[in-house]
Design a protein around this motif. Structure first.
Motif, PDB file in Angstrom:
ATOM      1  N   GLY A  91     -16.093 -23.882 -38.003  1.00  0.00           N
ATOM      2  CA  GLY A  91     -15.407 -22.838 -37.230  1.00  0.00           C
ATOM      3  C   GLY A  91     -15.286 -21.548 -38.031  1.00  0.00           C
ATOM      4  N   ASP A  92     -16.294 -21.292 -38.858  1.00  0.00           N
ATOM      5  CA  ASP A  92     -16.174 -20.175 -39.790  1.00  0.00           C
ATOM      6  C   ASP A  92     -16.849 -18.913 -39.218  1.00  0.00           C
ATOM      7  N   PHE A  93     -16.037 -18.034 -38.620  1.00  0.00           N
ATOM      8  CA  PHE A  93     -16.580 -16.819 -38.000  1.00  0.00           C
ATOM      9  C   PHE A  93     -17.253 -15.910 -39.035  1.00  0.00           C
ATOM     10  N   LYS A  94     -16.630 -15.837 -40.209  1.00  0.00           N
ATOM     11  CA  LYS A  94     -17.152 -14.911 -41.234  1.00  0.00           C
ATOM     12  C   LYS A  94     -18.554 -15.333 -41.666  1.00  0.00           C
ATOM     13  N   LEU A  95     -18.688 -16.644 -41.915  1.00  0.00           N
ATOM     14  CA  LEU A  95     -19.984 -17.161 -42.341  1.00  0.00           C
ATOM     15  C   LEU A  95     -21.018 -16.975 -41.228  1.00  0.00           C
ATOM     16  N   TYR A  96     -20.565 -17.196 -39.997  1.00  0.00           N
ATOM     17  CA  TYR A  96     -21.459 -17.015 -38.845  1.00  0.00           C
ATOM     18  C   TYR A  96     -21.965 -15.569 -38.833  1.00  0.00           C
ATOM     19  N   GLN A  97     -21.033 -14.657 -39.008  1.00  0.00           N
ATOM     20  CA  GLN A  97     -21.395 -13.237 -38.982  1.00  0.00           C
ATOM     21  C   GLN A  97     -22.412 -12.909 -40.090  1.00  0.00           C
ATOM     22  N   LEU A  98     -22.142 -13.443 -41.300  1.00  0.00           N
ATOM     23  CA  LEU A  98     -23.037 -13.141 -42.418  1.00  0.00           C
ATOM     24  C   LEU A  98     -24.447 -13.644 -42.148  1.00  0.00           C
ATOM     25  N   GLU A  99     -24.535 -14.886 -41.694  1.00  0.00           N
ATOM     26  CA  GLU A  99     -25.854 -15.485 -41.453  1.00  0.00           C
ATOM     27  C   GLU A  99     -26.574 -14.759 -40.313  1.00  0.00           C
ATOM     28  N   PHE A 100     -25.823 -14.456 -39.263  1.00  0.00           N
ATOM     29  CA  PHE A 100     -26.413 -13.789 -38.092  1.00  0.00           C
ATOM     30  C   PHE A 100     -26.906 -12.395 -38.499  1.00  0.00           C
ATOM     31  N   GLU A 101     -26.052 -11.656 -39.174  1.00  0.00           N
ATOM     32  CA  GLU A 101     -26.411 -10.263 -39.477  1.00  0.00           C
ATOM     33  C   GLU A 101     -27.518 -10.164 -40.526  1.00  0.00           C
ATOM     34  N   ARG A 102     -27.567 -11.153 -41.412  1.00  0.00           N
ATOM     35  CA  ARG A 102     -28.651 -11.158 -42.399  1.00  0.00           C
ATOM     36  C   ARG A 102     -29.995 -11.365 -41.676  1.00  0.00           C
ATOM     37  N   THR A 103     -29.992 -12.257 -40.728  1.00  0.00           N
ATOM     38  CA  THR A 103     -31.225 -12.525 -39.973  1.00  0.00           C
ATOM     39  C   THR A 103     -31.558 -11.326 -39.089  1.00  0.00           C
ATOM     40  N   GLN A 104     -30.520 -10.763 -38.494  1.00  0.00           N
ATOM     41  CA  GLN A 104     -30.700  -9.573 -37.645  1.00  0.00           C
ATOM     42  C   GLN A 104     -31.357  -8.445 -38.452  1.00  0.00           C
ATOM     43  N   GLU A 105     -30.881  -8.289 -39.673  1.00  0.00           N
ATOM     44  CA  GLU A 105     -31.419  -7.248 -40.555  1.00  0.00           C
ATOM     45  C   GLU A 105     -32.911  -7.488 -40.822  1.00  0.00           C
ATOM     46  N   PHE A 106     -33.256  -8.747 -41.047  1.00  0.00           N
ATOM     47  CA  PHE A 106     -34.659  -9.088 -41.309  1.00  0.00           C
ATOM     48  C   PHE A 106     -35.540  -8.672 -40.123  1.00  0.00           C
ATOM     49  N   PHE A 107     -35.030  -8.889 -38.904  1.00  0.00           N
ATOM     50  CA  PHE A 107     -35.833  -8.582 -37.714  1.00  0.00           C
ATOM     51  C   PHE A 107     -35.679  -7.134 -37.242  1.00  0.00           C
ATOM     52  N   SER A 108     -34.816  -6.375 -37.913  1.00  0.00           N
ATOM     53  CA  SER A 108     -34.476  -5.058 -37.367  1.00  0.00           C
ATOM     54  C   SER A 108     -35.688  -4.168 -37.051  1.00  0.00           C
ATOM     55  N   PRO A 109     -36.788  -4.216 -37.835  1.00  0.00           N
ATOM     56  CA  PRO A 109     -37.905  -3.332 -37.486  1.00  0.00           C
ATOM     57  C   PRO A 109     -38.452  -3.602 -36.087  1.00  0.00           C
ATOM     58  N   MET A 110     -38.241  -4.810 -35.587  1.00  0.00           N
ATOM     59  CA  MET A 110     -38.861  -5.151 -34.303  1.00  0.00           C
ATOM     60  C   MET A 110     -37.845  -5.210 -33.159  1.00  0.00           C
ATOM     61  N   LEU A 111     -36.549  -5.061 -33.482  1.00  0.00           N
ATOM     62  CA  LEU A 111     -35.559  -5.280 -32.422  1.00  0.00           C
ATOM     63  C   LEU A 111     -35.677  -4.247 -31.302  1.00  0.00           C
ATOM     64  N   ASN A 112     -36.022  -3.009 -31.657  1.00  0.00           N
ATOM     65  CA  ASN A 112     -36.129  -1.997 -30.602  1.00  0.00           C
ATOM     66  C   ASN A 112     -37.182  -2.369 -29.592  1.00  0.00           C
ATOM     67  N   GLU A 113     -38.310  -2.835 -30.120  1.00  0.00           N
ATOM     68  CA  GLU A 113     -39.384  -3.188 -29.202  1.00  0.00           C
ATOM     69  C   GLU A 113     -38.984  -4.390 -28.334  1.00  0.00           C
ATOM     70  N   ALA A 114     -38.333  -5.367 -28.963  1.00  0.00           N
ATOM     71  CA  ALA A 114     -37.897  -6.525 -28.186  1.00  0.00           C
ATOM     72  C   ALA A 114     -36.862  -6.081 -27.150  1.00  0.00           C
ATOM     73  N   ASN A 115     -36.011  -5.147 -27.581  1.00  0.00           N
ATOM     74  CA  ASN A 115     -34.970  -4.642 -26.694  1.00  0.00           C
ATOM     75  C   ASN A 115     -35.518  -3.834 -25.541  1.00  0.00           C
ATOM     76  N   ALA A 116     -36.704  -3.229 -25.763  1.00  0.00           N
ATOM     77  CA  ALA A 116     -37.299  -2.401 -24.709  1.00  0.00           C
ATOM     78  C   ALA A 116     -37.438  -3.225 -23.442  1.00  0.00           C
ATOM     79  N   LEU A 117     -37.576  -4.533 -23.618  1.00  0.00           N
ATOM     80  CA  LEU A 117     -37.670  -5.410 -22.455  1.00  0.00           C
ATOM     81  C   LEU A 117     -36.452  -5.227 -21.575  1.00  0.00           C
ATOM     82  N   ALA A 118     -35.313  -5.145 -22.211  1.00  0.00           N
ATOM     83  CA  ALA A 118     -34.090  -5.003 -21.434  1.00  0.00           C
ATOM     84  C   ALA A 118     -33.864  -3.562 -21.014  1.00  0.00           C
TER      85      ALA A 118
END
Ligand SMILES: NC(=O)C1=CN([C@@H]2O[C@H](COP(=O)(O)OP(=O)(O)OC[C@H]3O[C@@H](n4cnc5c(N)ncnc54)[C@H](OP(=O)(O)O)[C@@H]3O)[C@@H](O)[C@H]2O)C=CC1
Ligand SMILES: O=C(O)C(=O)Cc1ccc(O)cc1
Length: 555
Positions: free
Chosen positions: A394-421
């Motif tokens: 139930g660790d929100f902080k750890l969840y945030q760290l893991e999620f945002e670290r992965t998000q950062e890795f994918f950040s160059p492509m997120l805009n293009e993926a987001n263009a779908l939406a």
């Protein structure tokens, strides 16, 4: 005056939390003529005054101000903070008001309401089962009458009717069970996929073995999840007790299947997978149309490379989704009335793997024999266990760290993926006393698979063609006819704008009509109009035609 007009004149709607979903509600309710007030965090009030200066709702300082004057108050805040925030503002709730929330898990939300709201306050809660960039029309909207009168329920239904969503009435417990059933295991799979790729420092769209077919959809879904805010997924998984057990099961299924793979136990693996297949997909027969097909899957591609041959892949992530559903006795199709757009794609992808002839046997065979994939499967097994640990603690902080670290890795492509939406812009146009909900569905290849999510209840399709783009007119024609062959569009009228007439060399409307083969359209009202969006020419002519046709057909 109708009942709804009386309500619009007498009731104030308050929204606490003007993030993605709160803002969507505030705008839609205001557009529909409701009196809306809202607030975000008090610390950013001054900057928000500027940010929202062009909006038609009223920005207030904080939740006390909103609560004191609103007849229906919607808490649209992070699930993790719901207790804290209701505790803060609950006592300011107007006498006799109704309160609800938009969080994705109702257990903590209802508990907070019961704990902090005065007894005379009614509780009717909501949950729109889609993200902020999706058009609300036809999407499920859960409504939970926890402590409200029939009259109050009618008021809330009147309010949300402007979203044109599909109302699903549930209790809070039913809601949490269903949202866990549809989202816990599937989100765990696609979150783990992102972690595994990031740990392997691999951008899958650059890597031959991840290109083509089902891989395109996997990558796309995973990136769409990582384009959202971490707390949305953390809230869903951590605050929902039913979700915990399911995420644990997912990690266990991944480990079990991986173990059978590395022990070379092909028969046992096959037996286990087929049991799950029969349980989940047993009701489908050969005639059933699968939700996705090869050409659709190809259009999800973020890769710049052409698809090569089908690569060996165990599809461990997808095998484990279906195995988990079986172990947990979840029949996902039972929940379609309460499904999110992503869930329908998750189901489509697993259905494709399990029900396209030969694919499942190939995956099982690859699982045992294609050892070049073992490293990826190992990384995936570790990632799935990692998520389940974070969620079980139930660790929100750890969840945030893991999620945002992965998000950062994918950040160059997120805009293009987001263009779908982003391709789906929704506008309400008022024209000649009619309100038209218009979705602007972007035309890029990557967006086309999503068009079909918008077909239900569509009175008319407006197809805008670039009349100067002679090279792509054949593609436009193919896509148009493909779209119109969909059952849900069989009664829709078609208006084609032969646009960009202001530019030299543009094809005439007659030439566009010929290139699009419009004469082939039988049993459908259609028209083509030469237009120049820049000069505003042709638009009223087209819309006048459209309104006449829609009126005739809907009377
Ligand atoms: N996004 C999605 O796909 C969906 C989300 N939901 C649920 O809806 C809820 C809102 O999500 P979403 O809009 O995406 O998230 P956001 O983070 O965009 O919105 C939450 C907003 O609430 C604000 N907030 C925090 N504390 C307070 C406070 N004390 N008073 C007023 N405002 C406050 C936040 O400010 P700040 O950021 O500055 O802290 C933020 O702007 C969540 O519970 C989510 O799970 C439901 C369906 C879909
Ligand atoms: O479609 C999905 O699964 C999403 O990821 C968007 C989403 C997130 C949270 C919700 O409560 C509802 C929808």
């Amino acid at each position: 005056m109708t009942d709804i007009d009386v309500l619009k004149q007498s009731k104030t709607i308050g929204i606490i939390g003007l993030g993605d979903m709160g803002l969507l509600y505030a705008r839609r309710f205001t557009q529909a003529g409701w009196n809306v007030v809202g607030c975000d965090r008090e610390e950013i009030f001054e900057s928000n005054l500027i940010k929202y200066s062009n909006e038609n709702f009223k920005l207030l300082l904080n939740g006390h101000h909103v609560s004191r004057i609103s007849d229906y108050i919607i808490y649209s805040v992070e699930a993790a903070n719901i207790d804290k925030i209701v505790k803060l503002y609950g006592a300011s709730t107007k006498l006799g008001a109704i309160v609800g929330g938009q969080t994705s898990c109702k257990d903590p939300e209802i508990k907070a309401f019961e704990k902090y709201l005065p007894n005379d306050v009614e509780i009717i809660s909501l949950h729109s089962l889609h993200g902020p960039k999706v058009d609300t029309t036809g999407q499920p909207l859960v409504i939970i009458n926890h402590r409200g009168s029939e009259n109050s329920l009618k008021f809330i239904k009147n309010l949300v009717s402007c979203l044109n969503s599909k109302l699903v009435e549930l209790t809070a417990d039913e809601h949490d069970k269903i949202t866990a059933d549809t989202q816990a295991v599937t989100h765990a799979a696609f979150l783990s996929m992102g972690v595994a790729w990031s740990k392997a420092k691999t951008y899958p769209w650059d890597t031959g073995k991840w290109i083509g077919g089902i891989e395109n959809a996997k990558i796309n879904i995973s990136l769409r999840i990582y384009s959202n805010k971490w707390h949305v997924y953390a809230g869903l998984a951590i605050t929902n007790p039913a979700a915990h057990k399911q995420v644990m099961q997912y990690a266990q299924s991944v480990t079990d299947l991986f173990t059978l793979m590395i022990e070379n136990k092909q028969d046992e693996l096959k037996e286990r997978i087929y049991k799950a297949k029969n349980f989940v997909f047993g009701h489908l027969n050969e005639e059933t149309n699968l939700l996705l097909d090869d050409s659709i899957l190809q259009q999800y591609s973020l890769s710049k490379q052409p698809p090569g041959k089908v690569n060996p892949n165990s599809h461990l992530s997808l095998l484990a989704i279906v195995d988990s559903w079986y172990q947990l006795s979840i029949v996902p199709y039972d929940h379609m009335i309460c499904s999110t757009p992503l869930f329908r794609i998750f189901l489509g992808v697993t259905e494709y793997l399990f029900c396209s002839p030969g694919l499942l046997d190939k995956a099982i065979n690859d699982a045992i024999n294609a050892t070049e994939f073992r490293m990826d499967d190992l990384e995936f097994t570790i990632a799935a266990r990692g998520w389940s640990d974070v969620i079980s603690f139930g660790d929100f902080k750890l969840y945030q760290l893991e999620f945002e670290r992965t998000q950062e890795f994918f950040s160059p492509m997120l805009n293009e993926a987001n263009a779908l939406a982003i391709g789906f812009n929704v506008e309400t146009l008022s024209y000649k006393n009619l309100k038209l909900n218009v979705w602007d569905l972007g035309g890029q290849t990557s967006i086309r698979p999503y068009w079909r999510c918008y077909y239900a209840n569509t009175a008319a399709v407006i197809f805008v063609v670039d009349s100067t783009d002679k090279e792509r007119i054949d593609t436009a024609s193919k896509e148009l006819h493909l779209m119109l062959s969909e059952e849900e569009l069989s009664d829709s009228a078609l208006l084609v704008f032969a646009n960009k007439q202001d530019q030299a060399g543009a094809l005439s409307a007659a030439e566009v009509s010929k290139a699009l083969n419009l004469v082939e359209l039988k049993d459908r009202s259609w028209s083509i109009v030469a237009s120049s969006a820049i000069k505003g020419e042709g638009l009223t002519e087209g819309l006048d035609w459209l309104i006449d046709v829609i009126k005739d057909e809907q009377l």
